[in-house]
Design an enzyme around this catalytic site. Structure first.
Site, mmCIF file in Angstrom:
data_model
loop_
_atom_site.group_PDB
_atom_site.id
_atom_site.type_symbol
_atom_site.label_atom_id
_atom_site.label_comp_id
_atom_site.label_asym_id
_atom_site.label_seq_id
_atom_site.Cartn_x
_atom_site.Cartn_y
_atom_site.Cartn_z
ATOM 1 C CG HIS A 86 -1.727 1.422 1.082
ATOM 2 N ND1 HIS A 86 -2.939 1.443 0.623
ATOM 3 C CD2 HIS A 86 -1.554 2.513 2.104
ATOM 4 C CE1 HIS A 86 -3.468 2.658 0.739
ATOM 5 N NE2 HIS A 86 -2.510 3.143 1.694
ATOM 6 N NE ARG A 172 -9.987 10.704 8.287
ATOM 7 C CZ ARG A 172 -9.145 9.908 7.773
ATOM 8 N NH1 ARG A 172 -9.654 8.867 7.115
ATOM 9 N NH2 ARG A 172 -7.716 10.324 7.356
ATOM 10 C CB SER A 187 -8.544 5.036 6.821
ATOM 11 O OG SER A 187 -9.016 5.211 5.627
ATOM 12 C CE LYS A 191 -9.397 1.352 2.220
ATOM 13 N NZ LYS A 191 -9.318 2.434 2.979
#
Length: 441
Positions: A86, A172, A187, A191
């Protein structure tokens, strides 16, 4: 149904610097997802979290509560290890495209759930959709089958993964609480943990083109996410990487696909190759594959073979030529010297204004829009040399794209050329990987 907590009481605890209990966290995340806790109440709690912070235990519980609002994927029956990457986002960050097939070439399954771009940072799905026929949306069954047969998949995350995050993320964005590190970390990690990967490598960008401008902030975010992954039983590590200058020589969807294919063919810009290999080493080590050099699979064609299979499996044509923009404009050096600044934010905003990005999530993007760099940081130029080319499908976008380059860096411009005296020691050496956080590999 009688609720076991009251939103106002939960807000007050955090507002006053207290620690939320596990049950309070479980309830407030679930109740917000169900619509019991109103947007204005959750925005107040988010602001309290921004100002007061959260303990490691609170962050871990909040992540677990987010995961519990949806489904969890399970790849344990694949018979091979899984690894994912990521990135926190940057300019010219096309690394996922060559990285996923490169790691898959070594027998590791790569379930890469990716997103779309917003603002000046590009989205992996937007890039791949430049390829004719390529499909971003897959069912869980299709994803599973492709991982088994091909070894790598890059696709959109389904709505079933951590639905609480989608709702809270949007809130947000409009309440000035995007910067809250506990909420950024939960967040991302809710996931990624729900995705079911065994290894996760985080690319935390820092610099003008990144969300994190300060390296200590980047380290804090990286440490928080590594702790969350580790606590959840996922082998997690993070690289802090430079995003003060764009990655590679292309910024824009189809342009970045072309550059990624160059990397897979054994070429491409040195910084893109360097970071791709560094992240591949981390992913392979976490998955238990040691004693290999990922650079070899770029040279001998194995990574390219995996790329072609991955694109074809999702309906894309790996031999397709990327679209060409009908309108281009060149930016030329205004003096002789050395490029001592090439601001990632300025170049990223230019590409965004040209049509490569979107201001709202529902906006379309142009496949051929963006910026091509002909010179980069540390290069010697002569007055009149072409430094970059701007591409767009909409001629009216060109002036604002050009203006982004002059507005950057407090009006000093995205490109700075000096006499090069700072390079009297023999050259410029850009450091891409600035730090590493996580278990030793």
């Amino acid at each position: 149904m009688t609720e076991r907590h009251d939103a106002v009481d939960v807000i007050r605890v955090k507002r006053d610097g207290g620690t939320l209990t596990d049950d309070q966290i479980d309830w407030v995340v679930d109740a917000y997802t169900r619509g019991v806790v109103a947007d204005e109440q959750m925005s107040s709690l988010a602001m309290a979290i921004l100002q007061r912070g959260m303990s490691r235990e609170e962050i871990a519980r909040w992540t677990a509560a987010m995961i519990a609002t949806g489904e969890r994927l399970d790849f344990s029956d694949l018979g091979k290890p899984t690894a994912d990457k990521h990135s926190t986002g940057g300019v010219g960050d096309k690394i996922t495209l060559p990285l996923a097939p490169l790691v898959a070439a070594y027998g590791v399954a790569v379930p890469q759930l990716s997103g779309r771009g917003l603002g000046h940072t590009g989205g992996t799905l937007d890039k791949l959709e430049s390829i004719p026929g390529w499909q971003a949306s897959l069912s869980n069954e299709q994803m599973h089958r492709q991982l088994r047969d091909v070894g790598a998949v890059i696709c959109a995350a389904g709505s079933g993964l951590a639905p609480a995050d989608k709702k809270l993320y949007a809130l947000r964005d409009v309440t000035g609480t995007v910067e809250a590190i506990p909420l950024i970390a939960t967040s991302i990690m809710s996931k990624k943990i729900a995705e079911g990967t065994g290894t996760l490598v985080l690319d935390v960008k820092v610099g003008s083109g990144a969300f994190m401008k300060d390296i200590e902030q980047a380290r804090e975010l990286a440490r928080t996410m590594v702790e969350l992954g580790t606590d959840a039983g996922v082998f997690t590590s993070a690289l802090i990487t430079d995003m003060s200058t764009p990655l590679g020589l292309t910024i824009g969807n189809g342009l970045e696909v072309t550059e990624s294919v160059e990397v897979l063919a054994g070429g491409g810009p040195a910084d893109v190759v360097e970071l791709t290999i560094a992240l591949a080493r981390e992913m392979l080590a976490g998955a238990g594959v040691t004693g290999v050099d990922p650079a070899e699979a770029l040279k001998d064609g194995r990574a390219m073979d995996a790329w072609r299979q991955m694109i074809s499996a999702q309906g894309g044509d790996p031999d397709a030529v990327m679209p060409t923009a009908p309108h281009i404009e060149e930016v030329r050096a205004e003096a002789d010297g050395v490029i001592t600044r090439l601001d990632a934010l300025g170049v990223g905003v230019a590409a965004w204004r040209l049509g490569a990005g979107r201001a709202r999530k529902e906006d379309p993007v142009q496949a051929s829009a963006g910026v091509t760099l002909h010179r980069t940081l540390g290069d010697t130029v002569s007055k009149g040399d072409v430094i970059m080319t701007l591409h767009t499908e909409t001629e009216g976008r060109m002036p604002r794209g050009m203006a982004a380059l002059t507005e950057a860096c407090d009006g000093a411009g995205a490109v700075e050329i000096s006499d090069g005296t700072e390079y009297s020691d023999g050259g410029f050496d850009r450091t891409i990987v600035l730090d590493r956080i996580g278990t030793a590999t």
